[in-house]
Write a protein that holds these residues in place. Structure first.
Motif, PDB file in Angstrom:
ATOM      1  N   HIS A 162       0.837  -1.208   0.000  1.00  0.00           N
ATOM      2  CA  HIS A 162       0.000   0.000   0.000  1.00  0.00           C
ATOM      3  C   HIS A 162       0.872   1.258   0.000  1.00  0.00           C
ATOM      4  O   HIS A 162       0.624   2.204  -0.757  1.00  0.00           O
ATOM      5  CB  HIS A 162      -0.909  -0.025   1.230  1.00  0.00           C
ATOM      6  N   LEU A 164       4.027   1.514  -1.001  1.00  0.00           N
ATOM      7  CA  LEU A 164       4.755   1.610  -2.262  1.00  0.00           C
ATOM      8  C   LEU A 164       3.853   2.148  -3.375  1.00  0.00           C
ATOM      9  O   LEU A 164       4.294   2.954  -4.206  1.00  0.00           O
ATOM     10  CB  LEU A 164       5.311   0.235  -2.654  1.00  0.00           C
ATOM     11  N   ALA A 165       2.595   1.707  -3.365  1.00  0.00           N
ATOM     12  CA  ALA A 165       1.645   2.188  -4.372  1.00  0.00           C
ATOM     13  C   ALA A 165       1.404   3.689  -4.202  1.00  0.00           C
ATOM     14  O   ALA A 165       1.355   4.442  -5.187  1.00  0.00           O
ATOM     15  CB  ALA A 165       0.330   1.418  -4.262  1.00  0.00           C
ATOM     16  N   ALA A 167       3.474   5.838  -2.923  1.00  0.00           N
ATOM     17  CA  ALA A 167       4.685   6.531  -3.363  1.00  0.00           C
ATOM     18  C   ALA A 167       4.728   6.608  -4.887  1.00  0.00           C
ATOM     19  O   ALA A 167       5.088   7.650  -5.456  1.00  0.00           O
ATOM     20  CB  ALA A 167       5.925   5.802  -2.840  1.00  0.00           C
ATOM     21  N   TRP A 168       4.345   5.530  -5.568  1.00  0.00           N
ATOM     22  CA  TRP A 168       4.371   5.514  -7.032  1.00  0.00           C
ATOM     23  C   TRP A 168       3.372   6.507  -7.617  1.00  0.00           C
ATOM     24  O   TRP A 168       3.695   7.253  -8.538  1.00  0.00           O
ATOM     25  CB  TRP A 168       4.066   4.097  -7.521  1.00  0.00           C
ATOM     26  N   TYR A 169       2.165   6.516  -7.070  1.00  0.00           N
ATOM     27  CA  TYR A 169       1.150   7.452  -7.570  1.00  0.00           C
ATOM     28  C   TYR A 169       1.544   8.904  -7.286  1.00  0.00           C
ATOM     29  O   TYR A 169       1.218   9.806  -8.052  1.00  0.00           O
ATOM     30  CB  TYR A 169      -0.211   7.148  -6.944  1.00  0.00           C
ATOM     31  N   THR A 170       2.244   9.116  -6.174  1.00  0.00           N
ATOM     32  CA  THR A 170       2.640  10.478  -5.806  1.00  0.00           C
ATOM     33  C   THR A 170       3.762  11.000  -6.697  1.00  0.00           C
ATOM     34  O   THR A 170       3.695  12.128  -7.215  1.00  0.00           O
ATOM     35  CB  THR A 170       3.092  10.530  -4.334  1.00  0.00           C
ATOM     36  N   TRP A 171       4.789  10.183  -6.901  1.00  0.00           N
ATOM     37  CA  TRP A 171       5.966  10.670  -7.610  1.00  0.00           C
ATOM     38  C   TRP A 171       5.937  10.429  -9.117  1.00  0.00           C
ATOM     39  O   TRP A 171       6.522  11.183  -9.878  1.00  0.00           O
ATOM     40  CB  TRP A 171       7.222  10.034  -7.000  1.00  0.00           C
ATOM     41  N   ARG A 172       5.275   9.386  -9.551  1.00  0.00           N
ATOM     42  CA  ARG A 172       5.259   9.089 -10.976  1.00  0.00           C
ATOM     43  C   ARG A 172       4.037   9.684 -11.677  1.00  0.00           C
ATOM     44  O   ARG A 172       4.133  10.195 -12.781  1.00  0.00           O
ATOM     45  CB  ARG A 172       5.296   7.573 -11.205  1.00  0.00           C
ATOM     46  N   LYS A 173       2.865   9.614 -11.000  1.00  0.00           N
ATOM     47  CA  LYS A 173       1.649  10.127 -11.634  1.00  0.00           C
ATOM     48  C   LYS A 173       1.244  11.500 -11.111  1.00  0.00           C
ATOM     49  O   LYS A 173       0.254  12.073 -11.556  1.00  0.00           O
ATOM     50  CB  LYS A 173       0.500   9.137 -11.422  1.00  0.00           C
ATOM     51  N   ARG A 174       1.974  11.994 -10.111  1.00  0.00           N
ATOM     52  CA  ARG A 174       1.713  13.332  -9.560  1.00  0.00           C
ATOM     53  C   ARG A 174       0.294  13.460  -9.007  1.00  0.00           C
ATOM     54  O   ARG A 174      -0.359  14.485  -9.180  1.00  0.00           O
ATOM     55  CB  ARG A 174       1.948  14.407 -10.629  1.00  0.00           C
TER      56      ARG A 174
END
Length: 224
Positions: A162, A164-165, A167-174
């Motif tokens: 959860h 990691l997901a 973090a990915w949505y925050t930094w990669r998808k803004r």
């Protein structure tokens, strides 16, 4: 061409308080469970709190704000597969996306199983679940093994996944998912239904929370 974003209330206050309350309880459970000893007193208390919060969330999923209801969770397998392949017709989800919906359900189910098995666990040293005397020895043995073994491992895995997901949505998808769960509003490229988040709704949430707490208290008292 820059898209004009619209701020809309998606997460009502009861849902947000549930989320952060559950987060604090789970963190406390992991810490106290690993420390052991006198910390197990708080481990049990936090476990009861989690059960109360889970029961509240189940009820709130039927009576809460628009985006907190179970009917707004896009769980259809075809939709999940389309989302994974990047071909889902909804490019921007106001509430939980398909993967997020299944992630939330998995986490809640594992927490419910952990709380339930904790009620009938017995480490045969100093800690015994309040309902362990009401079930057979085989059930106590299985519950204890699951609670301390696979259940704990799966829970920690889901929590890490959860995070990691997020973090990915925050930094990669803004996407500001964490801040949205803090203040309740999301910036969306289109108008959509705002969740109900007013005085009467919050009063209803307090009533449901009180019912949930009393239900857990009554359940635990069965083993007195």
């Amino acid at each position: 061409m820059k898209v004009l974003m619209v701020r809309i209330r998606i997460w009502d206050l009861p849902t947000r308080l549930f989320h952060w309350g559950l987060t604090a309880c789970v963190l406390g459970l992991v810490i106290t469970g690993n420390v052991g000893g006198q910390a197990m007193i708080w481990h049990f208390r936090l476990g009861y709190a989690v059960l109360g919060l889970l029961l509240f969330r189940i009820l709130w999923g039927f009576l809460g704000g628009h985006w907190s209801r179970w009917t707004q969770f896009p769980l259809q397998p075809a939709g999940v597969w389309a989302y994974v392949r990047g071909r889902h017709p909804s490019g921007h989800f106001a509430g939980h996306n398909p993967l997020g919906s299944w992630s939330v359900l998995a986490l809640l189910l594992v927490l419910a199983l952990q709380g339930s098995t904790g009620l009938i666990s017995d480490d045969e040293i100093a800690n015994m679940g309040p309902l362990s005397s009401l079930v057979s020895a085989s059930w106590v043995s299985w519950a204890t093994s699951w609670h301390k073994g696979w259940g704990k491992t799966i829970l920690i895995f889901l929590v890490v996944l959860h995070l990691l997901a997020l973090a990915w949505y925050t930094w990669r998808k803004r996407l500001a998912l964490v801040s949205a769960m803090w203040h309740g509003d999301k910036a969306l490229p289109h108008e959509t239904t705002a969740t109900r988040d007013n005085g009467p709704s919050r009063a209803m949430a307090l009533l449901l929370l009180a019912i949930s707490v009393l239900a857990v208290f009554g359940l635990v008292s069965l083993g007195a």
